[in-house]
Design a protein around this motif. Structure first.
Motif, PDB file in Angstrom:
ATOM      1  N   THR A 199     -10.074 -33.365  38.185  1.00  0.00           N
ATOM      2  CA  THR A 199      -9.638 -32.022  38.586  1.00  0.00           C
ATOM      3  C   THR A 199      -9.881 -31.876  40.076  1.00  0.00           C
ATOM      4  O   THR A 199     -11.001 -32.042  40.547  1.00  0.00           O
ATOM      5  CB  THR A 199     -10.421 -30.920  37.846  1.00  0.00           C
ATOM      6  OG1 THR A 199     -10.142 -30.984  36.458  1.00  0.00           O
ATOM      7  CG2 THR A 199     -10.048 -29.544  38.380  1.00  0.00           C
ATOM      8  N   TRP A 258      -9.068 -31.039  32.072  1.00  0.00           N
ATOM      9  CA  TRP A 258      -8.143 -30.060  32.638  1.00  0.00           C
ATOM     10  C   TRP A 258      -8.887 -28.899  33.277  1.00  0.00           C
ATOM     11  O   TRP A 258     -10.061 -28.696  32.983  1.00  0.00           O
ATOM     12  CB  TRP A 258      -7.184 -29.541  31.562  1.00  0.00           C
ATOM     13  CG  TRP A 258      -7.807 -28.718  30.476  1.00  0.00           C
ATOM     14  CD1 TRP A 258      -7.949 -27.375  30.420  1.00  0.00           C
ATOM     15  CD2 TRP A 258      -8.358 -29.234  29.255  1.00  0.00           C
ATOM     16  NE1 TRP A 258      -8.560 -27.014  29.254  1.00  0.00           N
ATOM     17  CE2 TRP A 258      -8.822 -28.125  28.509  1.00  0.00           C
ATOM     18  CE3 TRP A 258      -8.517 -30.507  28.724  1.00  0.00           C
ATOM     19  CZ2 TRP A 258      -9.423 -28.271  27.265  1.00  0.00           C
ATOM     20  CZ3 TRP A 258      -9.118 -30.648  27.498  1.00  0.00           C
ATOM     21  CH2 TRP A 258      -9.567 -29.531  26.780  1.00  0.00           C
ATOM     22  N   PRO A 259      -8.242 -28.186  34.220  1.00  0.00           N
ATOM     23  CA  PRO A 259      -6.887 -28.448  34.715  1.00  0.00           C
ATOM     24  C   PRO A 259      -6.861 -29.610  35.706  1.00  0.00           C
ATOM     25  O   PRO A 259      -7.906 -30.082  36.129  1.00  0.00           O
ATOM     26  CB  PRO A 259      -6.535 -27.134  35.411  1.00  0.00           C
ATOM     27  CG  PRO A 259      -7.846 -26.627  35.913  1.00  0.00           C
ATOM     28  CD  PRO A 259      -8.869 -27.036  34.885  1.00  0.00           C
ATOM     29  N   LEU A 265      -6.912 -26.927  40.860  1.00  0.00           N
ATOM     30  CA  LEU A 265      -7.423 -25.557  40.771  1.00  0.00           C
ATOM     31  C   LEU A 265      -7.741 -25.063  42.170  1.00  0.00           C
ATOM     32  O   LEU A 265      -8.415 -25.776  42.924  1.00  0.00           O
ATOM     33  CB  LEU A 265      -8.672 -25.540  39.893  1.00  0.00           C
ATOM     34  CG  LEU A 265      -9.211 -24.218  39.377  1.00  0.00           C
ATOM     35  CD1 LEU A 265      -8.149 -23.492  38.556  1.00  0.00           C
ATOM     36  CD2 LEU A 265     -10.455 -24.467  38.543  1.00  0.00           C
TER      37      LEU A 265
END
Lengths: 108, 114
Positions: B109, B7-8, B11
């Motif tokens: 990500t 995660w995330p 971004l």
């Protein structure tokens, strides 16, 4: 230097039109040859490991084969859901060495 | 069963800002851990890998760093992001023997530096 080269970069097939993807490698002391499938925006998903020349593995419409210099991923009667990028990777010592992939599009 | 969490998922960061991406693995011990980056239309580029706590091998140092503070936690960091840091970052794990059973990847990500 260990290298893995995949061809073609992109392949467009009609549904049902069988074909093969190529993965050439220059890795001395190969311990394993791997195939992955990657859908857009997702991580690669493991398909096969091949350990020695002459070995074959199958999964649904996919069959992977290995020689001393290259590996082939044969796709028999593909369907649109087989559209993805297919990656191969070679292992001598950690970590894996990946090719750049073949982007497969299967058109209905 | 083993699972990997990353995660995330997406971004968006300004140039010069710091970065921290986290990856954790469950259901296994002493895994090998890897960070890869995939630029648009390009293959997987290995950034870092780790065979144990505190053991980090760097393939492409640039302005990125990695740390492994716990057995099943792998963190990718940057003090100041560059535009060229944009890409799809993937964490992966393998068994300690080096991956004869293949790597398992996280969901990735998507980093956009603006």
């Amino acid at each position: 230097e260990d290298q893995v080269t995949q061809s073609p970069e992109a392949l467009r097939l009609q549904e049902g039109e069988s074909s093969s993807l190529n993965c050439s490698y220059t890795v001395s002391g190969l311990r394993g040859l791997f195939w992955y499938r990657q859908d857009p925006g997702k991580g690669p998903e493991f398909l096969f490991t091949l350990y020695s020349a002459g070995e074959e593995k199958e999964k649904e419409r996919l069959k992977a084969t290995l020689t001393k210099k290259e590996s082939f991923l044969h796709i028999t009667a593909p369907k649109p859901e087989d559209s993805a990028t297919y990656l191969c990777a070679a292992l001598r010592n950690t970590p894996l060495v990946f090719g750049k992939g073949t982007r497969l599009s299967v058109i209905a | 069963s083993q699972t990997i969490h990353q995660w995330p998922a997406t971004l968006v960061q300004p140039v010069g800002s710091p970065l921290s991406l986290e990856c954790t693995v469950e259901g296994t011990s002493n895994p090998n851990l890897y960070w890869y980056r995939q630029a648009a239309g390009r293959g997987l580029q290995l950034l870092f890998y780790s065979v144990g706590i505190g053991q980090i091998s760097s393939e492409v140092p640039q302005n990125l760093s990695a740390s492994r503070p716990q057995d099943r936690q792998f963190i990718l960091s940057s003090k100041k992001l560059l535009l060229s840091d944009s890409g799809f970052y993937l964490c992966a794990w393998s068994v300690p023997s080096g991956g004869l059973r293949g790597y398992t990847f996280g969901s990735g990500t998507r980093l956009t530096v603006v």
